[in-house]
Design a protein around this motif. Structure first.
Motif, mmCIF file in Angstrom:
data_model
loop_
_atom_site.group_PDB
_atom_site.id
_atom_site.type_symbol
_atom_site.label_atom_id
_atom_site.label_comp_id
_atom_site.label_asym_id
_atom_site.label_seq_id
_atom_site.Cartn_x
_atom_site.Cartn_y
_atom_site.Cartn_z
ATOM 1 N N PRO A 23 0.817 -1.227 0.000
ATOM 2 C CA PRO A 23 0.000 0.000 0.000
ATOM 3 C C PRO A 23 0.845 1.270 0.000
ATOM 4 O O PRO A 23 0.485 2.256 -0.656
ATOM 5 N N SER A 24 1.980 1.245 0.698
ATOM 6 C CA SER A 24 2.818 2.444 0.786
ATOM 7 C C SER A 24 3.567 2.739 -0.508
ATOM 8 O O SER A 24 4.035 3.858 -0.710
ATOM 9 N N SER A 25 3.688 1.733 -1.398
ATOM 10 C CA SER A 25 4.412 1.959 -2.650
ATOM 11 C C SER A 25 3.480 2.277 -3.818
ATOM 12 O O SER A 25 3.934 2.474 -4.944
ATOM 13 N N LEU A 26 2.175 2.325 -3.567
ATOM 14 C CA LEU A 26 1.253 2.773 -4.610
ATOM 15 C C LEU A 26 1.564 4.222 -4.971
ATOM 16 O O LEU A 26 1.935 5.026 -4.105
ATOM 17 N N SER A 181 -6.149 13.182 14.685
ATOM 18 C CA SER A 181 -4.799 12.631 14.610
ATOM 19 C C SER A 181 -4.779 11.498 13.597
ATOM 20 O O SER A 181 -5.800 10.845 13.342
ATOM 21 N N VAL A 182 -3.622 11.273 12.985
ATOM 22 C CA VAL A 182 -3.463 10.193 12.021
ATOM 23 C C VAL A 182 -2.271 9.349 12.429
ATOM 24 O O VAL A 182 -1.359 9.821 13.113
ATOM 25 N N SER A 183 -2.264 8.095 12.018
ATOM 26 C CA SER A 183 -1.174 7.191 12.367
ATOM 27 C C SER A 183 0.093 7.557 11.596
ATOM 28 O O SER A 183 0.051 8.332 10.630
ATOM 29 N N SER A 184 1.213 6.983 12.011
ATOM 30 C CA SER A 184 2.480 7.261 11.341
ATOM 31 C C SER A 184 2.471 6.763 9.901
ATOM 32 O O SER A 184 3.044 7.402 9.012
ATOM 33 N N ALA A 188 2.844 9.122 6.605
ATOM 34 C CA ALA A 188 3.857 8.867 5.585
ATOM 35 C C ALA A 188 3.265 8.952 4.184
ATOM 36 O O ALA A 188 3.866 9.519 3.271
ATOM 37 N N THR A 189 2.060 8.401 3.995
ATOM 38 C CA THR A 189 1.457 8.440 2.661
ATOM 39 C C THR A 189 0.996 9.851 2.311
ATOM 40 O O THR A 189 1.064 10.268 1.151
ATOM 41 N N HIS A 227 9.404 14.794 3.759
ATOM 42 C CA HIS A 227 9.053 13.432 4.167
ATOM 43 C C HIS A 227 9.151 13.238 5.685
ATOM 44 O O HIS A 227 8.997 12.118 6.167
ATOM 45 N N LYS A 228 9.415 14.321 6.405
ATOM 46 C CA LYS A 228 9.330 14.283 7.860
ATOM 47 C C LYS A 228 7.918 14.708 8.228
ATOM 48 O O LYS A 228 7.586 15.892 8.190
#
Length: 270
Positions: A23-26, A181-184, A188-189, A227-228
């Motif tokens: 999912p993260s590489s889509l 709030s959103v998860s890490s 990232a996405t 990307h931070k």
């Protein structure tokens, strides 16, 4: 005959080497430039390394299709859904039948049943919608050299030292996170999508006559700051000479209520 066999072998090897993306590489954007929510593929396999093959159909965030596009009715066999998103599938036409939610990597829809004594979901999807826990990045990004702080020593005869904690990283706005709030992994996405948006910027503008001579170039595609997904503080020390003012400038990107505080800064005496 040998040539035909070679083509067939190459095609078979290509299909066997196919692999479901994580999912993260889509891609964060569809081919139409909209925020990616999911990809649905025509072929599947119990082996994740041989699934997600053939043609694919991209779905953007917020898309609700009562009918699949032409040629895609009862054709989907595997899918990958973006982090923080859910694809809801229907098997009975325009949002009818048995709905089912899918997240993550679905390498083989044939292992998912559609209810008591009903066939699997393989080649049964006829309508779908896709939603996420966050809003798509939809803005016109800007970037300029912004004045962060001044160290004023006018009227004094001795040098003055000023210390400041400079922000670096991405501050995701409430319009994207919906105020929550959103998860890490979701952060990232969002960061990746923000990076793709800022990569479209050609140059950095000046904010004052002082910054007119500053560099207008900044490589957003290679930016580590974007990307931070949370800002960090960096200690910066400045010294203003007698009767002088020292100013701290930083390249800051703005995208709606989201901001990117880059690692690029400059200290000047005015």
């Amino acid at each position: 005959m040998i040539y035909v066999r070679l083509i067939l072998l190459c095609t078979l090897a290509s299909q066997l080497s196919a692999q479901c993306p994580s999912p993260s590489s889509l891609p964060t954007k569809t081919a139409e430039g909209k925020s990616m929510c999911a990809r649905m593929y025509e072929h599947n396999s119990v082996d994740v390394n041989a699934s997600c093959r053939g043609a694919f159909l991209e779905v953007h965030i917020g898309q609700a299709s009562p009918y699949t596009p032409q040629g895609w009715n009862n054709r989907v066999s595997s899918m990958v859904v973006r982090e923080g998103c859910t694809l809801t599938a229907y098997d009975g036409g325009p949002f009818k039948g048995t709905p089912r939610d899918f997240t993550g990597v679905i390498k083989d829809l044939s292992v998912y049943g559609r209810g008591f004594l009903r066939n699997s979901w393989n080649d049964e999807l006829s309508a779908y919608s896709c939603a996420c826990t966050f809003e798509p990045v939809d803005c016109t990004p800007t970037a300029k050299w912004e004045l962060i702080i001044s160290c004023d020593n006018k009227g004094h005869g001795n040098p003055t030292k000023c210390t400041y904690e400079l922000q670096e990283g991405l501050s995701i706005g409430n319009s994207v996170t919906r105020g929550g709030s959103v998860s890490s992994t979701v952060s990232a996405t969002i960061s990746s999508e923000m990076g793709a948006t800022f990569a479209e910027i050609g140059s950095v503008s000046a904010s004052s006559s002082v910054t007119e001579s500053f560099s207008k170039e900044y490589n957003w595609a290679r930016s580590s700051s974007i990307h931070k997904s949370a800002t960090t503080l960096k200690k910066v020390e400045m010294t203003a000479g007698p009767g002088k003012t020292t100013e701290l400038y930083q390249i800051v990107g703005r995208c709606g209520d989201s901001s990117v505080f880059t690692e690029k800064y400059k200290i000047v005496s005015v």
